[in-house]
Write a protein that holds these residues in place. Structure first.
Motif, mmCIF file in Angstrom:
data_model
loop_
_atom_site.group_PDB
_atom_site.id
_atom_site.type_symbol
_atom_site.label_atom_id
_atom_site.label_comp_id
_atom_site.label_asym_id
_atom_site.label_seq_id
_atom_site.Cartn_x
_atom_site.Cartn_y
_atom_site.Cartn_z
ATOM 1 N N VAL A 17 0.838 -1.207 0.000
ATOM 2 C CA VAL A 17 0.000 0.000 0.000
ATOM 3 C C VAL A 17 0.875 1.261 0.000
ATOM 4 O O VAL A 17 0.708 2.157 -0.835
ATOM 5 C CB VAL A 17 -0.953 0.004 1.228
ATOM 6 C CG1 VAL A 17 -1.728 1.324 1.299
ATOM 7 C CG2 VAL A 17 -1.921 -1.174 1.175
ATOM 8 N N LYS A 42 15.558 -0.278 2.663
ATOM 9 C CA LYS A 42 14.211 0.109 2.244
ATOM 10 C C LYS A 42 14.140 1.620 1.996
ATOM 11 O O LYS A 42 13.486 2.074 1.046
ATOM 12 C CB LYS A 42 13.181 -0.318 3.290
ATOM 13 C CG LYS A 42 12.914 -1.829 3.325
ATOM 14 C CD LYS A 42 11.805 -2.196 4.322
ATOM 15 C CE LYS A 42 11.506 -3.693 4.305
ATOM 16 N NZ LYS A 42 10.437 -4.077 5.245
ATOM 17 N N HIS A 65 12.450 4.121 10.749
ATOM 18 C CA HIS A 65 11.775 4.214 12.058
ATOM 19 C C HIS A 65 12.527 3.469 13.161
ATOM 20 O O HIS A 65 12.187 3.576 14.336
ATOM 21 C CB HIS A 65 10.312 3.754 11.970
ATOM 22 C CG HIS A 65 10.101 2.300 11.636
ATOM 23 N ND1 HIS A 65 10.291 1.295 12.529
ATOM 24 C CD2 HIS A 65 9.702 1.699 10.483
ATOM 25 C CE1 HIS A 65 10.013 0.123 11.954
ATOM 26 N NE2 HIS A 65 9.661 0.350 10.704
ATOM 27 N N TYR A 79 -1.074 -5.067 15.647
ATOM 28 C CA TYR A 79 -1.868 -6.270 15.354
ATOM 29 C C TYR A 79 -1.529 -7.458 16.249
ATOM 30 O O TYR A 79 -2.364 -8.332 16.463
ATOM 31 C CB TYR A 79 -1.750 -6.681 13.881
ATOM 32 C CG TYR A 79 -2.373 -5.701 12.897
ATOM 33 C CD1 TYR A 79 -3.104 -4.607 13.323
ATOM 34 C CD2 TYR A 79 -2.220 -5.883 11.526
ATOM 35 C CE1 TYR A 79 -3.654 -3.717 12.424
ATOM 36 C CE2 TYR A 79 -2.774 -4.998 10.620
ATOM 37 C CZ TYR A 79 -3.486 -3.914 11.069
ATOM 38 O OH TYR A 79 -4.026 -3.035 10.160
ATOM 39 N N ASN A 89 9.205 -8.623 4.889
ATOM 40 C CA ASN A 89 8.921 -8.516 3.443
ATOM 41 C C ASN A 89 9.478 -7.205 2.914
ATOM 42 O O ASN A 89 9.558 -6.203 3.631
ATOM 43 C CB ASN A 89 7.413 -8.584 3.192
ATOM 44 C CG ASN A 89 6.681 -7.406 3.800
ATOM 45 O OD1 ASN A 89 6.811 -7.144 4.995
ATOM 46 N ND2 ASN A 89 5.941 -6.675 2.998
HETATM 47 P P1 NDP Z 1 3.136 -4.135 3.654
HETATM 48 O O1 NDP Z 1 3.480 -4.711 2.327
HETATM 49 O O2 NDP Z 1 3.384 -2.699 3.891
HETATM 50 O O3 NDP Z 1 3.862 -5.006 4.766
HETATM 51 C C1 NDP Z 1 3.776 -4.683 6.118
HETATM 52 C C2 NDP Z 1 4.889 -3.693 6.526
HETATM 53 O O4 NDP Z 1 4.504 -3.067 7.731
HETATM 54 C C3 NDP Z 1 6.194 -4.364 6.866
HETATM 55 O O5 NDP Z 1 6.987 -4.657 5.743
HETATM 56 C C4 NDP Z 1 6.855 -3.321 7.745
HETATM 57 O O6 NDP Z 1 7.527 -2.363 6.960
HETATM 58 C C5 NDP Z 1 5.648 -2.638 8.415
HETATM 59 N N1 NDP Z 1 5.574 -3.041 9.816
HETATM 60 C C6 NDP Z 1 5.317 -4.263 10.304
HETATM 61 N N2 NDP Z 1 5.356 -4.248 11.641
HETATM 62 C C7 NDP Z 1 5.647 -2.979 12.000
HETATM 63 C C8 NDP Z 1 5.819 -2.322 13.244
HETATM 64 N N3 NDP Z 1 5.703 -2.979 14.400
HETATM 65 N N4 NDP Z 1 6.107 -0.997 13.237
HETATM 66 C C9 NDP Z 1 6.243 -0.333 12.069
HETATM 67 N N5 NDP Z 1 6.091 -0.908 10.864
HETATM 68 C C10 NDP Z 1 5.794 -2.214 10.833
HETATM 69 O O7 NDP Z 1 1.592 -4.409 3.953
HETATM 70 P P2 NDP Z 1 0.346 -3.765 3.179
HETATM 71 O O8 NDP Z 1 0.810 -2.702 2.293
HETATM 72 O O9 NDP Z 1 -0.452 -4.866 2.619
HETATM 73 O O10 NDP Z 1 -0.515 -3.114 4.358
HETATM 74 C C11 NDP Z 1 -0.124 -1.874 4.938
HETATM 75 C C12 NDP Z 1 -1.193 -1.436 5.918
HETATM 76 O O11 NDP Z 1 -2.426 -1.203 5.229
HETATM 77 C C13 NDP Z 1 -1.520 -2.467 6.999
HETATM 78 O O12 NDP Z 1 -1.718 -1.789 8.225
HETATM 79 C C14 NDP Z 1 -2.811 -3.087 6.518
HETATM 80 O O13 NDP Z 1 -3.555 -3.628 7.564
HETATM 81 C C15 NDP Z 1 -3.481 -1.879 5.886
HETATM 82 N N6 NDP Z 1 -4.512 -2.179 4.888
HETATM 83 C C16 NDP Z 1 -5.774 -1.667 5.114
HETATM 84 C C17 NDP Z 1 -6.780 -1.826 4.195
HETATM 85 C C18 NDP Z 1 -8.111 -1.196 4.444
HETATM 86 O O14 NDP Z 1 -9.059 -1.472 3.714
HETATM 87 N N7 NDP Z 1 -8.236 -0.337 5.440
HETATM 88 C C19 NDP Z 1 -6.571 -2.629 2.964
HETATM 89 C C20 NDP Z 1 -5.195 -3.083 2.797
HETATM 90 C C21 NDP Z 1 -4.216 -2.873 3.747
HETATM 91 P P3 NDP Z 1 8.878 -1.654 7.475
HETATM 92 O O15 NDP Z 1 9.943 -2.720 7.455
HETATM 93 O O16 NDP Z 1 9.080 -0.585 6.503
HETATM 94 O O17 NDP Z 1 8.602 -1.179 8.862
#
Ligand code: NDP
Length: 337
Positions: free
Chosen positions: A155, A179, A195, A246, A326
């Motif tokens: 996203v 990243k 972060h 989560y 990921n």
């Molecule tokens: P991503 O491909 O962005 O993967 C998740 C990323 O979240 C990880 O790579 C990591 O990135 C980051 N992350 C994970 N844990 C943490 C943490 N504890 N603190 C900070 N960053 C963290 O996932 P999506 O793009 O699929 O989803 C992104 C968001 O959008 C999610 O919150 C998801 O639930 C939400 N979403 C909501 C929808 C809606 O309809 N409202 C629909 C689709 C998605 P990094 O290493 O950069 O920290």
């Protein structure tokens, strides 16, 4: 026919033992049905919510039932007049090799799509989420500062790139130097802040020297804490996800910042709005598909996929998604086409 079921409801971070790989008979399509064979399985953060039985906007997966999920499949047998064997479809058959369908809810992807898995990412649910959240709730204007977290993810990477197309200054937030480099060099973000850095909040404030007009919220927690004091008057916050929470089993440690947040919303007239993509915007899918198809064809959008080989690796890959392992949209190749 392999399938992965929910073996137990996780407390905190999911473990491999919360999933169970089983082998069952291949289902047989009845009248008007098709047998779909999955080639790609999408792994998405919302699946953590489905593993829990806490009240939410969607029903949880029942114990011992197949984990839900979007898939890109090929039709293997067809008793349906509108679908031919070999055709590609976007389906929702979940974490299993085979699924039955009567055609309802399927999206046709053609006989020979150039990138079938894109239907799970840039051209699918995550891309649509970025597009509607940013454009409808965020209302970006040229020259404004847009901040997006999980900036290289499915996203976030789209939010930032669409923001650039709309003339915003885009500041990403991501986990780690690699990243952040990618966000600046390949996605074209103006800045990207790690972060995990000790001085993350100071670096973010420096990068946002004109404050923040739009904060696209994917993460919550300490990232939001750093963003809050930088928000400008009339800022907009599309509230898309809170992935850092989560796996949480308790409220965060104090001090309680609720009244500070309410005060900020009040005096700065900030608009914060949650949304659930298909519930709220299904009727606008074509707007997104038209624009995104064009942007991709024009080379204006860069898309990175994190492809995991092997169906059996889905649980490990999903656990990693909640830890930032990921790098790009997470997709499992379940079978060869
Ligand atoms: P991503 O491909 O962005 O993967 C998740 C990323 O979240 C990880 O790579 C990591 O990135 C980051 N992350 C994970 N844990 C943490 C943490 N504890 N603190 C900070 N960053 C963290 O996932 P999506 O793009 O699929 O989803 C992104 C968001 O959008 C999610 O919150 C998801 O639930 C939400 N979403 C909501 C929808 C809606 O309809 N409202 C629909 C689709 C998605 P990094 O290493 O950069 O920290």
């Amino acid at each position: 026919n392999r399938r992965i079921v929910l073996a137990s409801r996780p407390v905190g971070a999911p473990k491999e033992s919360d999933f169970r790989l089983e082998s069952v008979d291949k289902p047989q399509p009845g009248q008007g049905q098709m047998l779909l064979r999955s080639v790609y399985l999408s792994l998405d953060p919302y699946m953590r919510g489905r593993m829990s039985d806490a009240k939410s906007y969607a029903e949880p997966v029942a114990l011992d039932e197949v984990m839900v999920g979007g898939t890109v499949c090929q039709v293997e047998q067809s008793n349906h007049a509108d679908f031919e064997v070999g055709e590609w479809v976007l389906a929702y058959t979940g974490w299993q090799d085979y699924g039955l369908s009567d055609g309802e809810g399927l999206i046709k992807l053609g006989k020979n799509p150039s990138h079938p898995s894109y239907a799970l990412g840039v051209m699918g649910m995550p891309g649509f989420t970025a597009y509607m959240g940013l454009l409808d709730i965020g209302q970006p204007k040229a020259g404004e500062t847009l901040v997006v977290a999980a900036a290289t993810g499915a996203v976030g990477s789209m939010v930032g790139q669409i923001g650039k197309l709309k003339g915003c200054k885009v500041v990403g937030i991501a986990g780690g130097e690699e990243k952040c480099q990618f966000a600046k060099e390949q996605l074209g973000f103006d800045e990207c802040i790690d972060h995990k850095a000790d001085d993350f909040a100071e670096q973010l404030a420096k990068a946002c020297d004109q404050g923040i007009d739009i904060y696209f919220e994917n993460v919550g927690g300490k990232v939001f804490d750093a963003v809050m004091p930088l928000l400008n008057t009339s800022a907009r916050i599309p509230l898309c996800g809170l992935i850092s929470q989560y796996n949480a089993t308790a409220l965060p440690e104090g001090p309680d910042r609720m009244s500070m947040l309410m005060g900020q919303l009040l005096v700065k007239r900030i608009k914060m709005q949650g949304f659930i993509i298909f519930d709220d915007y299904a009727h606008r899918y074509n707007e997104f598909a038209t624009d995104m198809t064009q942007w991709l064809a024009q080379g204006k959008i860069h898309y990175r996929e994190h492809l995991v080989e092997g169906f059996e690796n889905a649980p490990q890959a999903f656990i990693g998604l909640l830890e930032g392992k990921n790098f790009g949209k997470l997709v499992v190749q379940t079978n060869q086409p």
